[in-house]
Design a protein around this motif. Structure first.
Motif, PDB file in Angstrom:
ATOM      1  N   GLN A  68       0.854  -1.193   0.000  1.00  0.00           N
ATOM      2  CA  GLN A  68       0.000   0.000   0.000  1.00  0.00           C
ATOM      3  C   GLN A  68       0.892   1.246   0.000  1.00  0.00           C
ATOM      4  OE1 GLN A  68      -3.436   0.050   2.687  1.00  0.00           O
ATOM      5  NE2 GLN A  68      -3.009  -2.079   3.217  1.00  0.00           N
ATOM      6  N   GLU A  69       0.667   2.147  -0.933  1.00  0.00           N
ATOM      7  CA  GLU A  69       1.515   3.327  -1.037  1.00  0.00           C
ATOM      8  C   GLU A  69       1.225   4.317   0.086  1.00  0.00           C
ATOM      9  OE1 GLU A  69       2.987   6.712  -4.253  1.00  0.00           O
ATOM     10  OE2 GLU A  69       1.524   5.176  -4.856  1.00  0.00           O
ATOM     11  N   ILE A  70       2.305   4.846   0.659  1.00  0.00           N
ATOM     12  CA  ILE A  70       2.223   5.862   1.702  1.00  0.00           C
ATOM     13  C   ILE A  70       2.770   7.164   1.118  1.00  0.00           C
ATOM     14  CG2 ILE A  70       2.881   6.507   4.039  1.00  0.00           C
ATOM     15  CD1 ILE A  70       1.237   3.946   3.895  1.00  0.00           C
ATOM     16  N   LEU A  71       1.970   8.206   1.135  1.00  0.00           N
ATOM     17  CA  LEU A  71       2.383   9.477   0.539  1.00  0.00           C
ATOM     18  C   LEU A  71       3.194  10.287   1.540  1.00  0.00           C
ATOM     19  CD1 LEU A  71      -0.920  10.452  -1.320  1.00  0.00           C
ATOM     20  CD2 LEU A  71       1.105   9.294  -2.234  1.00  0.00           C
ATOM     21  N   LEU A  72       4.474  10.448   1.249  1.00  0.00           N
ATOM     22  CA  LEU A  72       5.378  11.198   2.113  1.00  0.00           C
ATOM     23  C   LEU A  72       5.879  12.440   1.396  1.00  0.00           C
ATOM     24  CD1 LEU A  72       7.665   8.363   3.608  1.00  0.00           C
ATOM     25  CD2 LEU A  72       5.498   9.251   4.510  1.00  0.00           C
ATOM     26  N   THR A  73       6.242  13.452   2.175  1.00  0.00           N
ATOM     27  CA  THR A  73       6.928  14.592   1.591  1.00  0.00           C
ATOM     28  C   THR A  73       8.366  14.188   1.285  1.00  0.00           C
ATOM     29  OG1 THR A  73       7.749  15.476   3.686  1.00  0.00           O
ATOM     30  CG2 THR A  73       5.537  16.156   2.997  1.00  0.00           C
ATOM     31  N   LYS A  74       9.049  15.017   0.520  1.00  0.00           N
ATOM     32  CA  LYS A  74      10.433  14.723   0.171  1.00  0.00           C
ATOM     33  C   LYS A  74      11.296  14.596   1.425  1.00  0.00           C
ATOM     34  CE  LYS A  74      14.097  16.306  -2.943  1.00  0.00           C
ATOM     35  NZ  LYS A  74      15.232  16.272  -1.992  1.00  0.00           N
ATOM     36  N   ARG A  75      11.112  15.488   2.386  1.00  0.00           N
ATOM     37  CA  ARG A  75      11.921  15.446   3.593  1.00  0.00           C
ATOM     38  C   ARG A  75      11.598  14.208   4.438  1.00  0.00           C
ATOM     39  NH1 ARG A  75      14.723  19.404   5.692  1.00  0.00           N
ATOM     40  NH2 ARG A  75      15.427  19.480   3.560  1.00  0.00           N
ATOM     41  N   GLU A  76      10.330  13.833   4.512  1.00  0.00           N
ATOM     42  CA  GLU A  76       9.951  12.632   5.263  1.00  0.00           C
ATOM     43  C   GLU A  76      10.571  11.386   4.636  1.00  0.00           C
ATOM     44  OE1 GLU A  76       5.617  14.451   6.663  1.00  0.00           O
ATOM     45  OE2 GLU A  76       5.763  13.074   4.963  1.00  0.00           O
ATOM     46  N   LEU A  77      10.564  11.339   3.302  1.00  0.00           N
ATOM     47  CA  LEU A  77      11.172  10.195   2.610  1.00  0.00           C
ATOM     48  C   LEU A  77      12.672  10.154   2.870  1.00  0.00           C
ATOM     49  CD1 LEU A  77      10.325   8.754  -0.813  1.00  0.00           C
ATOM     50  CD2 LEU A  77      12.714   9.285  -0.330  1.00  0.00           C
ATOM     51  N   GLU A  78      13.316  11.310   2.874  1.00  0.00           N
ATOM     52  CA  GLU A  78      14.761  11.357   3.130  1.00  0.00           C
ATOM     53  C   GLU A  78      15.092  10.871   4.534  1.00  0.00           C
ATOM     54  OE1 GLU A  78      15.605  15.411   2.369  1.00  0.00           O
ATOM     55  OE2 GLU A  78      15.999  15.123   0.238  1.00  0.00           O
ATOM     56  N   ILE A  79      14.273  11.258   5.508  1.00  0.00           N
ATOM     57  CA  ILE A  79      14.496  10.799   6.882  1.00  0.00           C
ATOM     58  C   ILE A  79      14.347   9.289   6.964  1.00  0.00           C
ATOM     59  CG2 ILE A  79      13.574  10.832   9.239  1.00  0.00           C
ATOM     60  CD1 ILE A  79      12.794  13.753   8.749  1.00  0.00           C
ATOM     61  N   LEU A  80      13.283   8.762   6.369  1.00  0.00           N
ATOM     62  CA  LEU A  80      13.051   7.317   6.389  1.00  0.00           C
ATOM     63  C   LEU A  80      14.186   6.577   5.699  1.00  0.00           C
ATOM     64  CD1 LEU A  80      11.254   4.897   7.023  1.00  0.00           C
ATOM     65  CD2 LEU A  80      10.003   5.346   4.891  1.00  0.00           C
ATOM     66  N   TRP A  81      14.617   7.084   4.540  1.00  0.00           N
ATOM     67  CA  TRP A  81      15.716   6.447   3.800  1.00  0.00           C
ATOM     68  C   TRP A  81      16.986   6.408   4.646  1.00  0.00           C
ATOM     69  CZ3 TRP A  81      16.169   4.117  -1.019  1.00  0.00           C
ATOM     70  CH2 TRP A  81      17.468   3.880  -1.464  1.00  0.00           C
ATOM     71  N   LEU A  82      17.318   7.533   5.272  1.00  0.00           N
ATOM     72  CA  LEU A  82      18.538   7.605   6.072  1.00  0.00           C
ATOM     73  C   LEU A  82      18.491   6.640   7.250  1.00  0.00           C
ATOM     74  CD1 LEU A  82      21.252   9.045   6.614  1.00  0.00           C
ATOM     75  CD2 LEU A  82      19.990  10.703   7.994  1.00  0.00           C
ATOM     76  N   LEU A  83      17.367   6.595   7.949  1.00  0.00           N
ATOM     77  CA  LEU A  83      17.245   5.700   9.099  1.00  0.00           C
ATOM     78  C   LEU A  83      17.260   4.237   8.667  1.00  0.00           C
ATOM     79  CD1 LEU A  83      14.509   7.572  11.193  1.00  0.00           C
ATOM     80  CD2 LEU A  83      16.988   7.557  11.569  1.00  0.00           C
ATOM     81  N   LEU A  84      16.553   3.927   7.578  1.00  0.00           N
ATOM     82  CA  LEU A  84      16.488   2.542   7.107  1.00  0.00           C
ATOM     83  C   LEU A  84      17.834   2.079   6.557  1.00  0.00           C
ATOM     84  CD1 LEU A  84      14.898  -0.019   6.515  1.00  0.00           C
ATOM     85  CD2 LEU A  84      14.049   1.061   4.416  1.00  0.00           C
ATOM     86  N   ALA A  85      18.538   2.961   5.856  1.00  0.00           N
ATOM     87  CA  ALA A  85      19.839   2.602   5.290  1.00  0.00           C
ATOM     88  C   ALA A  85      20.881   2.380   6.379  1.00  0.00           C
ATOM     89  CB  ALA A  85      20.311   3.693   4.334  1.00  0.00           C
ATOM     90  N   ASN A  86      20.628   2.940   7.567  1.00  0.00           N
ATOM     91  CA  ASN A  86      21.555   2.786   8.696  1.00  0.00           C
ATOM     92  C   ASN A  86      20.816   2.152   9.874  1.00  0.00           C
ATOM     93  OD1 ASN A  86      24.108   4.549   7.819  1.00  0.00           O
ATOM     94  ND2 ASN A  86      22.249   5.638   7.190  1.00  0.00           N
ATOM     95  N   ARG A  87      20.162   1.043   9.566  1.00  0.00           N
ATOM     96  CA  ARG A  87      19.287   0.370  10.538  1.00  0.00           C
ATOM     97  C   ARG A  87      20.001   0.117  11.869  1.00  0.00           C
ATOM     98  NH1 ARG A  87      17.961  -3.474   7.353  1.00  0.00           N
ATOM     99  NH2 ARG A  87      18.991  -5.263   8.333  1.00  0.00           N
ATOM    100  N   GLU A  88      19.302   0.426  12.956  1.00  0.00           N
ATOM    101  CA  GLU A  88      19.761   0.254  14.330  1.00  0.00           C
ATOM    102  C   GLU A  88      20.773   1.314  14.777  1.00  0.00           C
ATOM    103  OE1 GLU A  88      18.292  -1.813  16.441  1.00  0.00           O
ATOM    104  OE2 GLU A  88      16.989  -2.397  14.792  1.00  0.00           O
ATOM    105  N   LYS A  89      21.188   2.205  13.865  1.00  0.00           N
ATOM    106  CA  LYS A  89      22.064   3.304  14.268  1.00  0.00           C
ATOM    107  C   LYS A  89      21.213   4.433  14.829  1.00  0.00           C
ATOM    108  CE  LYS A  89      25.331   6.766  12.551  1.00  0.00           C
ATOM    109  NZ  LYS A  89      26.107   7.254  11.380  1.00  0.00           N
ATOM    110  N   VAL A  90      21.612   4.980  15.952  1.00  0.00           N
ATOM    111  CA  VAL A  90      20.878   6.079  16.578  1.00  0.00           C
ATOM    112  C   VAL A  90      21.367   7.408  15.996  1.00  0.00           C
ATOM    113  CG1 VAL A  90      20.309   7.263  18.721  1.00  0.00           C
ATOM    114  CG2 VAL A  90      20.541   4.762  18.705  1.00  0.00           C
TER     115      VAL A  90
END
Length: 232
Positions: free
Chosen positions: A151-173
């Motif tokens: 199911q597609e979730i509509l995110l803003t560009k900044r929200e997508l960037e935050i998610l990408w950064l956190l997911l790409a560095n999983r478990e890093k605080v």
């Protein structure tokens, strides 16, 4: 030459910003009301928008929503001093940054440079990485699309960037300052509440679809991380 759209109904402000935009090597396009701003945006290639909140015909929030519905172009909103709710609302509807009047033109241009550099850096860093997946979450960077359980979730560009950064560095605080430096730029002049606002909105959107095996977790006193429930 990159076009910068300046939207404000005060001639003195637009003239000052126009002068500084030209000095930075950009091409300024001026709009004095919200409707003209949209007409200009949809008929020109715009790299960044400097957008006042209080405008004739259509206010800055309405303009921001309309632009954000079709484009991820960076938007810096300009608010009156002390109107904190304007700042929060602007970030909620997709603005990338905010500036409080009265402002220094040099600060405005520093933020413009920081955002444009960040975009260039992000594109360079992720040119070979186009998709990240974890359990039922898929983030498509090229398509700027996120799905949970298909199911597609509509995110803003900044929200997508935050998610990408956190997911790409999983478990890093990531502390708030880490996120500000990584996504807003090291010369960002705002405060950490900007990060909290974006995280809150991101979580609310992700929670529209059940995802029991992962979450954007708060690490109290430290910051945020993407946490897989099976990785604890």
């Amino acid at each position: 030459m990159k076009n910068i759209l300046i939207v404000d109904d005060h001639l003195q402000i637009t003239e000052v910003l126009k002068e500084y935009v030209i000095k930075e090597g950009f091409h300024p396009i001026i709009a004095f009301d919200g409707q003209v701003a949209l007409d200009v945006f949809f008929n020109n290639s715009i790299e960044l928008v400097l957008l006042d909140v209080m405008l004739p015909k259509r206010d800055g929030f309405d303009v921001c929503k309309k632009i954000r519905s079709v484009s991820n172009v960076p938007i810096i909103m300009i608010t009156a001093k002390g109107e904190d709710f304007h700042r929060i609302m602007g970030l909620d509807i997709g603005a990338d940054d905010y500036i409080v009047k009265p402002f220094s033109p040099n600060e405005v241009m520093a933020r413009v440079r920081a955002i444009l550099r960040r975009i260039e850096k992000t594109e360079e860093n992720h040119q070979t990485m186009v998709q990240l997946t974890y359990d039922n979450l898929v983030v498509y960077l090229d398509e700027k699309k996120v799905t949970i359980a298909q199911q597609e979730i509509l995110l803003t560009k900044r929200e997508l960037e935050i998610l990408w950064l956190l997911l790409a560095n999983r478990e890093k605080v990531f502390s708030r300052d880490n996120l500000l430096d990584s996504l807003w730029g090291i010369d960002y002049f705002g405060d950490s509440r900007t990060v909290d606002t974006h995280i809150k909105r991101l979580r609310a959107k992700l929670d529209e679809v059940d995802h029991p095996k992962w979450e954007i977790a708060t690490v109290w006193g430290q910051g945020y991380k993407f946490e897989g429930k099976n990785e604890k």
